[in-house]
Design a protein around this motif. Structure first.
Motif, PDB file in Angstrom:
ATOM      1  N   SER A 131     -36.051 -32.147 100.251  1.00 28.78           N
ATOM      2  CA  SER A 131     -34.659 -32.803  99.905  1.00 28.78           C
ATOM      3  C   SER A 131     -34.406 -33.740 100.897  1.00 28.78           C
ATOM      4  N   TYR A 135     -34.330 -41.289  98.957  1.00 26.52           N
ATOM      5  CA  TYR A 135     -33.894 -41.209  97.498  1.00 26.52           C
ATOM      6  C   TYR A 135     -34.874 -41.855  96.844  1.00 26.52           C
ATOM      7  N   LEU A 138     -37.773 -39.259  96.086  1.00 28.44           N
ATOM      8  CA  LEU A 138     -37.431 -38.407  95.076  1.00 28.44           C
ATOM      9  C   LEU A 138     -37.491 -38.700  93.975  1.00 28.44           C
ATOM     10  N   ARG A 145     -42.492 -36.612  87.180  1.00 34.52           N
ATOM     11  CA  ARG A 145     -42.132 -35.481  86.358  1.00 34.52           C
ATOM     12  C   ARG A 145     -41.751 -35.621  85.036  1.00 34.52           C
ATOM     13  N   ASN A 146     -40.871 -36.329  84.670  1.00 32.35           N
ATOM     14  CA  ASN A 146     -40.308 -36.877  83.379  1.00 32.35           C
ATOM     15  C   ASN A 146     -41.692 -37.708  82.477  1.00 32.35           C
ATOM     16  N   ARG A 149     -45.070 -34.798  83.499  1.00 34.36           N
ATOM     17  CA  ARG A 149     -44.779 -33.483  83.418  1.00 34.36           C
ATOM     18  C   ARG A 149     -45.348 -32.904  84.503  1.00 34.36           C
ATOM     19  N   ILE A 150     -45.309 -33.358  85.825  1.00 33.98           N
ATOM     20  CA  ILE A 150     -45.839 -32.644  86.907  1.00 33.98           C
ATOM     21  C   ILE A 150     -44.813 -31.841  87.399  1.00 33.98           C
ATOM     22  N   THR A 151     -45.145 -30.944  88.412  1.00 35.36           N
ATOM     23  CA  THR A 151     -44.055 -29.954  88.735  1.00 35.36           C
ATOM     24  C   THR A 151     -43.777 -30.388  90.286  1.00 35.36           C
ATOM     25  N   GLU A 404     -26.186 -37.762 104.712  1.00 42.23           N
ATOM     26  CA  GLU A 404     -25.670 -36.549 103.670  1.00 42.23           C
ATOM     27  C   GLU A 404     -26.955 -35.542 103.314  1.00 42.23           C
ATOM     28  N   ASP A 406     -28.893 -31.422 102.525  1.00 39.90           N
ATOM     29  CA  ASP A 406     -28.739 -30.093 102.410  1.00 39.90           C
ATOM     30  C   ASP A 406     -29.098 -29.317 103.749  1.00 39.90           C
ATOM     31  N   SER A 410     -27.281 -23.024 102.990  1.00 42.99           N
ATOM     32  CA  SER A 410     -25.874 -23.270 102.943  1.00 42.99           C
ATOM     33  C   SER A 410     -25.345 -23.972 101.293  1.00 42.99           C
ATOM     34  N   PRO A 411     -24.380 -23.598 100.964  1.00 43.79           N
ATOM     35  CA  PRO A 411     -24.117 -24.109  99.616  1.00 43.79           C
ATOM     36  C   PRO A 411     -23.433 -25.576  99.596  1.00 43.79           C
ATOM     37  N   HIS A 412     -23.336 -26.054 100.690  1.00 48.96           N
ATOM     38  CA  HIS A 412     -22.632 -27.361 100.870  1.00 48.96           C
ATOM     39  C   HIS A 412     -23.558 -28.362 100.929  1.00 48.96           C
ATOM     40  N   GLN A 413     -23.047 -29.701 100.665  1.00 54.50           N
ATOM     41  CA  GLN A 413     -23.735 -30.815 101.163  1.00 54.50           C
ATOM     42  C   GLN A 413     -23.290 -31.084 102.426  1.00 54.50           C
TER      43      GLN A 413
ATOM     44  N   ALA B  88     -29.005 -35.288  97.129  1.00 53.33           N
ATOM     45  CA  ALA B  88     -30.593 -35.366  96.654  1.00 53.33           C
ATOM     46  C   ALA B  88     -30.569 -33.957  95.802  1.00 53.33           C
ATOM     47  N   ARG B  91     -26.262 -30.678  93.636  1.00 52.66           N
ATOM     48  CA  ARG B  91     -25.632 -29.618  93.493  1.00 52.66           C
ATOM     49  C   ARG B  91     -23.960 -29.862  94.144  1.00 52.66           C
ATOM     50  N   SER B  92     -24.035 -31.011  94.725  1.00 56.11           N
ATOM     51  CA  SER B  92     -22.536 -31.233  95.294  1.00 56.11           C
ATOM     52  C   SER B  92     -21.865 -32.588  95.071  1.00 56.11           C
ATOM     53  N   ARG B 141     -20.228 -23.288  91.568  1.00 55.51           N
ATOM     54  CA  ARG B 141     -20.560 -21.980  92.637  1.00 55.51           C
ATOM     55  C   ARG B 141     -19.140 -21.313  92.629  1.00 55.51           C
ATOM     56  N   GLU B 187     -18.993 -28.124  93.885  1.00 56.17           N
ATOM     57  CA  GLU B 187     -20.359 -27.560  94.348  1.00 56.17           C
ATOM     58  C   GLU B 187     -20.819 -26.612  93.029  1.00 56.17           C
ATOM     59  N   GLU B 505     -35.834 -30.562  84.540  1.00 56.86           N
ATOM     60  CA  GLU B 505     -36.496 -31.561  83.930  1.00 56.86           C
ATOM     61  C   GLU B 505     -36.088 -31.386  82.206  1.00 56.86           C
ATOM     62  N   TRP B 507     -37.295 -32.075  79.567  1.00 57.45           N
ATOM     63  CA  TRP B 507     -38.096 -31.380  78.467  1.00 57.45           C
ATOM     64  C   TRP B 507     -38.562 -30.116  78.746  1.00 57.45           C
ATOM     65  N   ARG B 508     -38.397 -29.422  79.864  1.00 55.95           N
ATOM     66  CA  ARG B 508     -38.474 -28.152  80.254  1.00 55.95           C
ATOM     67  C   ARG B 508     -37.292 -27.316  79.641  1.00 55.95           C
TER      68      ARG B 508
END
Lengths: 445, 568
Positions: A131, A135, A138, A145-146, A149-151, A404, A406, A410-413, B88, B91-92, B141, B187, B505, B507-508
């Motif tokens: 992560s 960007y 990613l 992925r779209n 359909r890779i993972t 910024e 992850d 932690s739940p935060h950015q 990225a 989630r936030s 959350r 979040e 995704e 589609w998933r």
């Protein structure tokens, strides 16, 4: 003051990549104070954001301007110089690779998009990345992925002063499955300035037969790097950050031959998307299994219609200047300043304020991310970091940036202030920035 | 069948006159104006007076995809990685509040990020929780924990406004917080492809501190609403009418997507018996009834947002449905073709398809699998009887099939009852006023026994919207809300729903939504009957102009843009 730098040889030196002794060059022995005057820097400004954009040397600006004028009007064939054969060969030598493996592209994003979309991936294939990638990495993998359909397995790497290379490699190792086909990671992460253990990760990938895609946006111009010896299949680089070329330039390394001591795996199937000279019928010959290329993959990728001849030449000039100054010297200087930055930050704000690695020297880079605010909850307060960076610019003319990212668990950015040091920076500038940040933190807390 | 496209409203050569009174006929239950407890179907009414972080723009051409993508409303931008509002991991979310938006309080106080936080908390209130709460509770959350803890605390205390406000203001939702007046962070427990769409729901409205003085959803709350949209409530008679007038604190310069064409808006609330057209003349605009859609409406040919209309809810809390074979018999008994015929009679020109699946076309997770096909869709009473016999189901008292008075509720109920009776399931159709019907679905345990209900489901938004059917209708959530009226609970379906919610995704996610829906229909959690094309109100240029549909709000008319006839 602008210093005139000539090519007049006075002494001799040797290049990192071998070859006959080069004539001595005054740049090789010039002090960094003298070298600073090569750059078109704004007076009284402190530029500590080279991770976003570097400062071009005057000579690079001149080349860009001159070549633009030379090719204006279209009275000559613009296509051959757009293949940059000499520039690619020279730049390739600086990075330990051959001309057929080196491409001058428009930026790291374009490079990484061409690599990712050229991978031979199919539904169900897995890519492991983090992560903390740019960007552009990613988003292009999400496109796959779209589309196919890779993972996509996205890891959040550990951060902080005590992170070790082994932790990072272990994180990747645990994510590899029988369906994994690609490991993708940054050479230096832009968010936390972690110099990823590229060689160890490539070893891991090679043990599992995986293709490696390295985002090396912050690599050229900062670290004296032998790309082949690192062992990856692809490295995409910015030309306008630490390499200080024009905006809109990048480098792309594509492994095009097998040097078993660095990467014994067969060359991966690769589709050079965006190409003029890829065959219009039939297919290229099979990829080589030896140290001799079966065809020039670099040419396939380089041929992409009309090129910015001037920008390519200017980037080549920047690379040439780096070679003359000595990439090893530049790395030592920048890294030393990075170490100084970390020390000052730890002293002022505490070691725990660092998101960048500290104790494992293999992971440190002169890209230092930290949270200077005493209240931990300010670590996820975007407004404070944005204000800090703005005020550094407005009040002190100090250019940094906030990032910024992850943090695992932690739940935060989280947000960080980031300082990058380069050959044109000084310890005084770092001290000035840290002092100014401390003052602003008091004000904003 | 070829469907004529909705005719875009012609551009005006001269600026139209503003002013006048707009009269709107609406079901009583469709227009609860307190946004904290308003369902998605009330969004066109809530839009009159209250704003959300994001909203929808109207569509001159309903095939315009821009109209199904949220646009910034109270927020300056829709957060994205480009504008640094979204990281990225997705989630936030960071929202920057639009400056200049004010409440209609005496001091015309700015709307702040703290007001949005209050809105999120208030939608969890245990007295009248938002029907959309389950969406948020499974996404934001800490929100599920906040809602369940508040509900648990309330069982031990009084539920008056002061007590509710005290709890609300003493506790926080971990994932929803303001950094300052202008900056809000939300979040998520996991990335959600449709989170921004959710934020356009009434439940996600900003709420001022003045609302703390009233129990959510109470007549007092409606009478004392503080607003930030173009209109404010002037007078209000619960269950009968609401009069809204211009909000003097509303500035069109800071509201890009609403207008305020009429001077007054009268909401004439109907219980489904046609009382809405009062002495001042018929309404210019009507809201769609719960079942059957609007009469004399034009179908939309954009392919998006078909409606599950109607379907049968099985109240699975009743032991009569304990045996799967009995539920299967009910599914086989319904003569879908007969229902389709009555739709074609009463809603001429509106395409309908006999439905075997829960999720209609044009929605995420749509599939065509029909686990209980019957010849020509006309039901199979013989097979139904066999199943009942094998289950030992005999001599039971008639089942109660409730339906709304409005729309095609009575016709559908009687058609379904006929099929059920023919298959050996005695059934009695019971019509309810709209509000009572809505309450019966919402609180089946306290509103008298019913075993079956006629219902319809309009998607709450149109992109990545599998959850508006599968989650809302099928998930056994620990928080109230949603549209799981029958109390269906299946660990297998819940796991598929979780898989869909976890998917990065589209589609998933779509595959998981489809699987969840198919599994539940096989379980006979509900009985799908028809898929109906969405419809829009046709223009009536002689009486009213500016009828612009909001596709993502069930193609309802944007009431702020309607220009009633103005004398002179």
């Amino acid at each position: 003051m602008r210093v005139s730098v000539t090519d007049d040889p006075a002494t001799t030196t040797t290049s990192r990549t071998g070859g006959p002794p080069a004539p001595a060059d005054p740049l090789r022995t010039a002090s960094f104070a003298e070298l600073r005057s090569l750059f078109a820097m704004e007076p009284d400004a402190v530029h500590l954001n080279t991770g976003t954009i570097g400062v071009m040397p005057y000579e690079v600006l001149d080349v860009n301007d001159r070549v633009t004028r030379e090719w204006n009007g279209g009275l000559r064939n613009v296509y051959p110089p757009g293949m940059y054969p000499e520039h690619r060969a020279a730049i390739g030598r600086a990075f330990g690779v051959d001309q057929d493996e080196m491409v001058i592209c428009h930026n790291a994003t374009e490079g990484v998009a061409r690599v990712i979309n050229g991978l031979d991936l199919h539904e169900g294939d897995e890519v492991v990345t983090t992560s903390h990638e740019c960007y552009s990495v990613l988003s292009n993998f999400n496109l796959l992925r779209n589309r196919h359909r890779i993972t996509l397995t996205v890891l959040t790497p550990p951060v902080g002063p005590d992170v070790t290379a082994e932790e990072i490699v272990d994180l990747f190792a645990r994510a590899i499955t029988p369906r994994t086909k690609v490991l993708a990671f940054a050479a230096v992460t832009l968010f936390t300035g972690t110099r990823m253990p590229v060689r160890q990760l490539c070893d891991l990938a090679q043990r599992h037969g995986l293709t490696t895609v390295v985002d090396g946006a912050l690599l050229p111009g900062l670290f004296d790097t032998d790309l082949r010896a690192l062992g990856p299949d692809f490295v995409t680089c910015s030309g306008s950050k630490f390499q200080c070329g024009p905006l809109g330039t990048g480098l792309l390394y594509v492994r095009n031959k097998v040097h078993p001591e660095h990467n014994p795996l067969p060359l991966p199937t690769f589709w050079p998307v965006i190409s003029t000279w890829y065959p219009m019928m039939g297919a290229p010959p099979p990829r080589t299994t030896t140290r001799v290329e079966s065809y020039n993959m670099g040419d396939y990728l380089q041929s992409a219609g009309s090129a910015s001849i001037a920008r390519g030449a200017a980037l080549a000039k920047a690379c040439e200047l780096w070679d003359r100054i000595g990439r090893d010297r530049i790395e030592r200087h920048a890294v030393a300043l990075g170490d100084h930055t970390r020390a000052r930050i730890a002293e002022r704000f505490g070691v725990e304020s660092l998101y960048s690695p500290l104790t494992d020297g293999r992971l440190t880079a002169p890209v230092v991310a930290f949270n200077p605010f005493p209240d931990p909850s300010d670590g996820w307060n975007i407004t404070k970091f944005a204000r800090l960076v703005d005020e550094l610019e407005n009040r002190h003319r100090i250019w940094t940036r906030w990032t910024e990212f992850d943090i695992a668990g932690s739940p935060h950015q989280h947000y960080a202030a980031r300082i990058c040091t380069h050959l044109y920076n000084t310890a005084d500038e770092v001290d000035q920035a840290v002092d100014a940040i401390a003052d602003l933190v008091r004000e904003l807390s | 069948m070829t469907v004529a496209p909705y005719r875009p409203e012609p551009a005006h050569a001269v600026p139209p006159r503003r002013g006048g009174t707009l009269r709107v006929a609406a079901p009583t239950d469709a227009a609860p104006l307190d946004p904290s407890c308003a369902p998605a179907s009330a969004a066109p009414f809530v839009r009159l007076h209250t704003r959300q972080l994001v909203t929808w723009q109207t569509a001159r051409d309903v095939r315009d995809w821009q109209a199904v993508t949220p646009v910034p409303d109270l927020a300056l931008d829709v957060p994205s990685t480009w504008n640094a509002g979204l990281g990225a991991s997705h989630r936030s979310y960071v929202f920057h509040m639009r400056p200049g938006v004010r409440w209609d309080t005496p001091d015309r106080r700015p709307v702040t990020a703290y007001d949005v936080v209050r809105g999120f908390k208030r939608m969890c209130n245990p007295v009248r929780p938002s029907p959309s709460l389950a969406y948020f509770a499974t996404t934001v959350r800490g929100m599920a924990g906040f809602a369940t803890a508040w509900a648990a605390a309330t069982t031990r205390r009084a539920a008056d406004a002061a007590t509710l406000a005290a709890y609300q203001n003493a506790h926080e939702i971990p994932g929803v917080f303001a950094l300052d007046d202008e900056t809000l962070v939300i979040e998520l427990a996991r990335p959600a492809l449709d989170f921004v769409q959710m934020l356009a729901l009434p439940a996600a409205s900003a709420v001022p501190v003045e609302h703390d003085a009233f129990v959510p959803g109470s007549p007092e709350a409606t009478a004392h609403l503080r607003v930030n949209g173009p209109y404010r409530v002037r007078r209000h008679r619960p269950g009968e009418w609401v009069e809204l007038v211009r909000n003097p604190a509303w500035e069109p310069a800071v509201d890009p997507y609403r207008r305020a064409e009429a001077d007054r808006v009268e909401l004439r609330l109907s219980d489904g018996t046609g009382r809405a057209d009062g002495p001042a003349g018929p309404a210019e605009v009507s809201a769609a009834p719960a079942v059957g859609g609007l009469p004399a409406a034009e179908p939309v040919d954009g392919g998006l947002g078909w409606v599950l209309d109607p379907y049968l809810v099985l109240n699975l809390r009743d032991p009569v449905w304990a045996d799967l074979r009995v539920r299967q018999a009910a599914a086989l008994a319904v003569d879908r073709t007969a229902v389709a015929d009555l739709y074609r009679r009463h809603r001429p020109g509106v395409p309908v398809r006999v439905a075997g699946s829960l999720i209609p076309p044009g929605n995420a997770g749509y599939g065509t699998a029909d686990p209980y096909p019957t010849p020509e869709g006309a039901g199979d009473p013989a097979r139904a009887r066999d199943l009942l016999a094998s289950a030992g189901h005999a001599d039971n008292p008639p089942l109660v099939l409730i339906h709304p008075h409005s729309g095609l509720g009575p016709e559908v109920a009687h058609a379904c009852a006929a099929g059920l009776i023919r298959a050996g399931i005695p059934t009695r159709a019971v019509g309810l006023a709209d509000a009572a019907y809505a309450e019966a679905l919402r609180r089946p345990g306290t509103t008298g026994g019913w075993q079956l209900a006629v219902a319809a489901r309009v998607p709450d938004w149109l992109e990545h919207n599998g959850r508006v059917f599968a989650q809302a209708m099928l998930q056994a959530t620990p928080v109230p809300g949603g549209a799981n009226h029958g109390g269906y609970a299946s660990p297998e379906v819940d796991a598929l729903i979780e898989r869909a919610l976890d998917a990065a995704e589209p589609w998933r996610a779509d595959a998981a939504w489809q699987a969840a829906a198919e599994r539940a229909v096989a379980d006979v959690a509900v009985v799908p009957i028809l898929h109906r094309a969405p419809v829009v109100t046709p223009r009536q240029p002689d009486r009213v102009d500016g009828l612009r549909p909001l596709p993502a709000q069930g193609y309802a008319v944007d009431l702020t843009a309607v220009r009633p006839e103005v004398d002179g």
